[in-house]
Design a protein around this motif. Structure first.
Motif, short mmCIF file in Angstrom:
data_model
loop_
_atom_site.label_atom_id
_atom_site.label_comp_id
_atom_site.label_asym_id
_atom_site.label_seq_id
_atom_site.Cartn_x
_atom_site.Cartn_y
_atom_site.Cartn_z
N LEU A 1 0.83 -1.20 0.00
CA LEU A 1 0.00 0.00 0.00
C LEU A 1 0.87 1.26 0.00
O LEU A 1 0.57 2.22 -0.72
CB LEU A 1 -0.94 -0.01 1.20
N LEU A 2 1.93 1.25 0.79
CA LEU A 2 2.85 2.39 0.81
C LEU A 2 3.47 2.62 -0.57
O LEU A 2 3.58 3.77 -1.02
CB LEU A 2 3.94 2.17 1.86
N LEU A 3 3.88 1.56 -1.24
CA LEU A 3 4.45 1.69 -2.59
C LEU A 3 3.44 2.28 -3.56
O LEU A 3 3.78 3.17 -4.35
CB LEU A 3 4.91 0.32 -3.09
N LEU A 4 2.20 1.81 -3.49
CA LEU A 4 1.18 2.31 -4.42
C LEU A 4 0.81 3.76 -4.13
O LEU A 4 0.63 4.55 -5.07
CB LEU A 4 -0.05 1.41 -4.35
N VAL A 5 0.71 4.13 -2.87
CA VAL A 5 0.41 5.52 -2.52
C VAL A 5 1.55 6.43 -2.95
O VAL A 5 1.32 7.51 -3.51
CB VAL A 5 0.11 5.66 -1.01
N ALA A 6 2.79 6.00 -2.74
CA ALA A 6 3.94 6.81 -3.16
C ALA A 6 3.99 6.94 -4.68
O ALA A 6 4.29 8.03 -5.20
CB ALA A 6 5.23 6.18 -2.64
N GLY A 7 3.69 5.87 -5.40
CA GLY A 7 3.66 5.94 -6.86
C GLY A 7 2.58 6.88 -7.36
O GLY A 7 2.78 7.66 -8.30
N PHE A 8 1.40 6.81 -6.74
CA PHE A 8 0.31 7.71 -7.12
C PHE A 8 0.68 9.15 -6.82
O PHE A 8 0.47 10.04 -7.65
CB PHE A 8 -0.98 7.34 -6.38
N TRP A 9 1.25 9.39 -5.66
CA TRP A 9 1.61 10.76 -5.26
C TRP A 9 2.68 11.34 -6.19
O TRP A 9 2.60 12.51 -6.56
CB TRP A 9 2.10 10.75 -3.82
N ALA A 10 3.66 10.53 -6.56
CA ALA A 10 4.70 11.00 -7.47
C ALA A 10 4.13 11.29 -8.85
O ALA A 10 4.60 12.21 -9.54
CB ALA A 10 5.81 9.96 -7.57
N SER A 11 3.14 10.54 -9.28
CA SER A 11 2.53 10.75 -10.59
C SER A 11 1.58 11.94 -10.59
O SER A 11 1.47 12.66 -11.58
CB SER A 11 1.76 9.51 -11.02
N TRP A 12 0.89 12.15 -9.49
CA TRP A 12 -0.17 13.16 -9.44
C TRP A 12 0.35 14.57 -9.65
O TRP A 12 -0.35 15.41 -10.19
CB TRP A 12 -0.91 13.06 -8.12
N GLY A 13 1.59 14.85 -9.28
CA GLY A 13 2.15 16.18 -9.46
C GLY A 13 2.12 16.63 -10.91
O GLY A 13 1.91 17.81 -11.21
N THR A 14 2.29 15.72 -11.84
CA THR A 14 2.23 16.03 -13.26
C THR A 14 0.87 15.69 -13.85
O THR A 14 0.34 16.42 -14.67
CB THR A 14 3.32 15.25 -14.01
N ALA A 15 0.30 14.56 -13.43
CA ALA A 15 -0.95 14.09 -14.02
C ALA A 15 -2.10 15.06 -13.82
O ALA A 15 -2.97 15.17 -14.69
CB ALA A 15 -1.30 12.73 -13.44
N GLN A 16 -2.12 15.78 -12.72
CA GLN A 16 -3.23 16.71 -12.49
C GLN A 16 -3.29 17.78 -13.56
O GLN A 16 -4.38 18.23 -13.93
CB GLN A 16 -3.11 17.34 -11.10
N HIS A 17 -2.16 18.19 -14.10
CA HIS A 17 -2.14 19.22 -15.15
C HIS A 17 -2.58 18.65 -16.49
O HIS A 17 -3.11 19.38 -17.32
CB HIS A 17 -0.75 19.83 -15.25
N VAL A 18 -2.34 17.36 -16.70
CA VAL A 18 -2.76 16.71 -17.94
C VAL A 18 -4.25 16.42 -17.90
O VAL A 18 -4.96 16.59 -18.90
CB VAL A 18 -1.96 15.41 -18.17
N ILE A 19 -4.76 16.00 -16.76
CA ILE A 19 -6.16 15.60 -16.64
C ILE A 19 -7.08 16.82 -16.54
O ILE A 19 -8.10 16.90 -17.22
CB ILE A 19 -6.36 14.68 -15.42
#
Length: 154
Positions: A18-36
């Motif tokens: 769960l920690l790995l998945l949350v960290a992966g999501f958090w690292a992606s969200w910084g850029t993905a929010q601007h694309v979405i």
């Protein structure tokens, strides 16, 4: 005693996955929010005139009429981004940082989550002993990373 060790191994492994998945999501969200969520952001194209190290930069051509607030922008470099390329981008608010949009930008933004899915699949298989869930998790990560590679190299 043996069941307590088994349960604690599964709980710790689940927490780590769960920690790995949350960290992966958090690292992606910084850029993905601007694309979405592109509404209210400055859209246009960047003509790359320099790529060195991990960044590329170039002149920004806005899509809409109006004053150009950001004449020069930079963006993270990835496969397929070479000098002379013209890429669709959106500008992060209050910066001169561009984010690639479209399918290539969408999948590029989620690369950290794809890596986290692959890592979590190993933890799920080894620590939790859930082989089917591990294959599904690892497969999702592999598909995400493959889609990113395929769209960025076009």
């Amino acid at each position: 005693m043996a069941s307590a060790v088994s349960v604690s191994r599964q709980v710790v492994s689940a927490a780590l996955a769960l920690l790995l998945l949350v960290a992966g999501f958090w690292a992606s969200w910084g850029t993905a929010q601007h694309v979405i969520f592109q509404t209210g952001r400055e859209h246009g194209h960047v003509l790359l005139d320099r790529c060195d190290g991990g960044t590329c930069g170039g002149a920004f051509e806005p899509s809409a009429e109006g004053p150009v607030r950001t004449p020069k922008v930079t963006m993270d470099r990835s496969v397929g981004e070479k000098k002379g390329a013209r890429l669709p981008v959106v500008i992060k608010p209050d910066t001169a940082q561009a984010v690639r949009v479209g399918p290539a930008g969408f999948f590029k933004a989620w690369i950290p989550l794809g890596g986290a899915l692959l890592l979590a699949s190993v933890v799920i298989a080894g620590g939790m002993r859930h082989r089917r869930l591990a294959w599904i998790t690892g497969g999702a990560g592999a598909v995400l990373l493959s889609a990113a590679w395929a769209t960025l190299s076009l």
